[in-house]
Design a protein around this motif. Structure first.
Motif, PDB file in Angstrom:
ATOM      1  N   ASP A 268      -2.663   7.591  -1.369  1.00  0.00           N
ATOM      2  CA  ASP A 268      -3.583   8.652  -0.942  1.00  0.00           C
ATOM      3  C   ASP A 268      -2.890   9.636  -0.002  1.00  0.00           C
ATOM      4  O   ASP A 268      -3.106  10.843  -0.096  1.00  0.00           O
ATOM      5  CB  ASP A 268      -4.811   8.069  -0.246  1.00  0.00           C
ATOM      6  CG  ASP A 268      -5.717   7.303  -1.195  1.00  0.00           C
ATOM      7  OD1 ASP A 268      -5.551   7.433  -2.428  1.00  0.00           O
ATOM      8  OD2 ASP A 268      -6.584   6.560  -0.693  1.00  0.00           O
ATOM      9  N   ALA A 269      -2.055   9.122   0.901  1.00  0.00           N
ATOM     10  CA  ALA A 269      -1.332  10.001   1.834  1.00  0.00           C
ATOM     11  C   ALA A 269      -0.417  10.946   1.060  1.00  0.00           C
ATOM     12  O   ALA A 269      -0.287  12.120   1.419  1.00  0.00           O
ATOM     13  CB  ALA A 269      -0.535   9.178   2.839  1.00  0.00           C
TER      14      ALA A 269
ATOM     15  N   GLY B 244       5.660  -6.452   8.801  1.00  0.00           N
ATOM     16  CA  GLY B 244       5.168  -5.100   8.560  1.00  0.00           C
ATOM     17  C   GLY B 244       5.269  -4.668   7.111  1.00  0.00           C
ATOM     18  O   GLY B 244       4.560  -3.769   6.688  1.00  0.00           O
ATOM     19  N   TYR B 245       6.120  -5.305   6.324  1.00  0.00           N
ATOM     20  CA  TYR B 245       6.249  -4.888   4.933  1.00  0.00           C
ATOM     21  C   TYR B 245       5.129  -5.431   4.064  1.00  0.00           C
ATOM     22  O   TYR B 245       5.051  -5.124   2.889  1.00  0.00           O
ATOM     23  CB  TYR B 245       7.626  -5.259   4.378  1.00  0.00           C
ATOM     24  CG  TYR B 245       8.682  -4.329   4.916  1.00  0.00           C
ATOM     25  CD1 TYR B 245       8.946  -3.128   4.284  1.00  0.00           C
ATOM     26  CD2 TYR B 245       9.364  -4.620   6.081  1.00  0.00           C
ATOM     27  CE1 TYR B 245       9.871  -2.249   4.799  1.00  0.00           C
ATOM     28  CE2 TYR B 245      10.301  -3.746   6.597  1.00  0.00           C
ATOM     29  CZ  TYR B 245      10.554  -2.566   5.947  1.00  0.00           C
ATOM     30  OH  TYR B 245      11.463  -1.691   6.460  1.00  0.00           O
ATOM     31  N   ASP B 246       4.216  -6.219   4.663  1.00  0.00           N
ATOM     32  CA  ASP B 246       3.046  -6.648   3.914  1.00  0.00           C
ATOM     33  C   ASP B 246       2.116  -5.477   3.637  1.00  0.00           C
ATOM     34  O   ASP B 246       1.185  -5.579   2.860  1.00  0.00           O
ATOM     35  CB  ASP B 246       2.313  -7.776   4.624  1.00  0.00           C
ATOM     36  CG  ASP B 246       1.872  -7.418   6.027  1.00  0.00           C
ATOM     37  OD1 ASP B 246       2.401  -6.430   6.583  1.00  0.00           O
ATOM     38  OD2 ASP B 246       1.011  -8.123   6.571  1.00  0.00           O
ATOM     39  N   LEU B 247       2.412  -4.327   4.226  1.00  0.00           N
ATOM     40  CA  LEU B 247       1.622  -3.131   3.920  1.00  0.00           C
ATOM     41  C   LEU B 247       1.818  -2.720   2.463  1.00  0.00           C
ATOM     42  O   LEU B 247       1.082  -1.892   1.947  1.00  0.00           O
ATOM     43  CB  LEU B 247       1.951  -1.968   4.853  1.00  0.00           C
ATOM     44  CG  LEU B 247       3.361  -1.378   4.848  1.00  0.00           C
ATOM     45  CD1 LEU B 247       3.513  -0.322   3.782  1.00  0.00           C
ATOM     46  CD2 LEU B 247       3.653  -0.788   6.193  1.00  0.00           C
ATOM     47  N   TYR B 248       2.779  -3.346   1.777  1.00  0.00           N
ATOM     48  CA  TYR B 248       2.969  -3.102   0.346  1.00  0.00           C
ATOM     49  C   TYR B 248       1.662  -3.302  -0.414  1.00  0.00           C
ATOM     50  O   TYR B 248       1.387  -2.595  -1.374  1.00  0.00           O
ATOM     51  CB  TYR B 248       4.042  -4.051  -0.203  1.00  0.00           C
ATOM     52  CG  TYR B 248       4.070  -4.090  -1.705  1.00  0.00           C
ATOM     53  CD1 TYR B 248       4.659  -3.058  -2.428  1.00  0.00           C
ATOM     54  CD2 TYR B 248       3.474  -5.130  -2.405  1.00  0.00           C
ATOM     55  CE1 TYR B 248       4.664  -3.073  -3.812  1.00  0.00           C
ATOM     56  CE2 TYR B 248       3.477  -5.143  -3.781  1.00  0.00           C
ATOM     57  CZ  TYR B 248       4.069  -4.124  -4.475  1.00  0.00           C
ATOM     58  OH  TYR B 248       4.063  -4.125  -5.835  1.00  0.00           O
TER      59      TYR B 248
ATOM     60  N   ASN C  33      -1.002   1.128  -3.370  1.00  0.00           N
ATOM     61  CA  ASN C  33      -1.844   1.890  -4.297  1.00  0.00           C
ATOM     62  C   ASN C  33      -3.155   2.314  -3.651  1.00  0.00           C
ATOM     63  O   ASN C  33      -4.046   2.797  -4.329  1.00  0.00           O
ATOM     64  CB  ASN C  33      -2.098   1.079  -5.569  1.00  0.00           C
ATOM     65  CG  ASN C  33      -0.830   0.930  -6.374  1.00  0.00           C
ATOM     66  OD1 ASN C  33      -0.052   1.862  -6.481  1.00  0.00           O
ATOM     67  ND2 ASN C  33      -0.587  -0.263  -6.893  1.00  0.00           N
ATOM     68  N   GLY C  34      -3.243   2.174  -2.344  1.00  0.00           N
ATOM     69  CA  GLY C  34      -4.422   2.609  -1.598  1.00  0.00           C
ATOM     70  C   GLY C  34      -4.054   3.762  -0.699  1.00  0.00           C
ATOM     71  O   GLY C  34      -3.767   4.874  -1.160  1.00  0.00           O
TER      72      GLY C  34
END
Length: 145
Positions: A56-57, A43-47, A51-52
């Protein structure tokens, strides 16, 4: 994992509904370390998306953050309901590796659900980012669609 961390009561964490740039910097640091570590957690591949949609959130204020000792240690991104909608979509819930298995993801989701229920939201959707988010959703009563 440090055994002292596991004993921290949830009352020692502060829910932030208006995250700051400092929160984003804290999160960038620990997400980078988690992503680059040899024992990378699922799940930490969301790194790669830092910058996307994560940034944005922060810009759109579509996230809640948990702080411990003034440092961001967990976050939840979401798509808030539109004016005429009764549905909120939870996109990502992520916890700093040293703070896993303490109930922080559940605390974030419950806090967000409560917040939006008070504002008329009746349906919550949790995106399945990895197997852990799927387990979390099931434990909280979310159903697969």
């Amino acid at each position: 994992m440090d055994e002292l961390i596991k004993k921290i009561p949830l009352s020692h964490f502060r829910l932030i509904k208006r995250a700051s740039n400092k929160d984003l910097e804290d999160i960038k640091k620990w997400l980078t370390v988690a992503y680059n570590s040899n024992d990378r957690l699922e799940g930490y591949d969301l790194y790669r998306n830092l910058n996307g949609f994560i940034t944005d959130a922060f810009a759109d204020k579509n996230l809640f953050v948990l702080r411990y000792k003034r440092k961001a240690v967990a976050f939840l991104t979401f798509s808030p309901p539109s004016r005429k909608s009764i549905r909120i979509i939870f996109r990502i819930v992520c916890v700093k590796p040293d703070f896993l298995r303490m109930g922080l993801a559940t605390l974030l989701l419950n806090s967000a659900i409560e917040y939006y229920q008070k504002r008329g939201c009746l349906v919550a959707e949790l995106w399945e980012v990895n197997s852990e988010s799927k387990k979390l959703g099931k434990s909280m009563g979310f159903i697969e669609k």
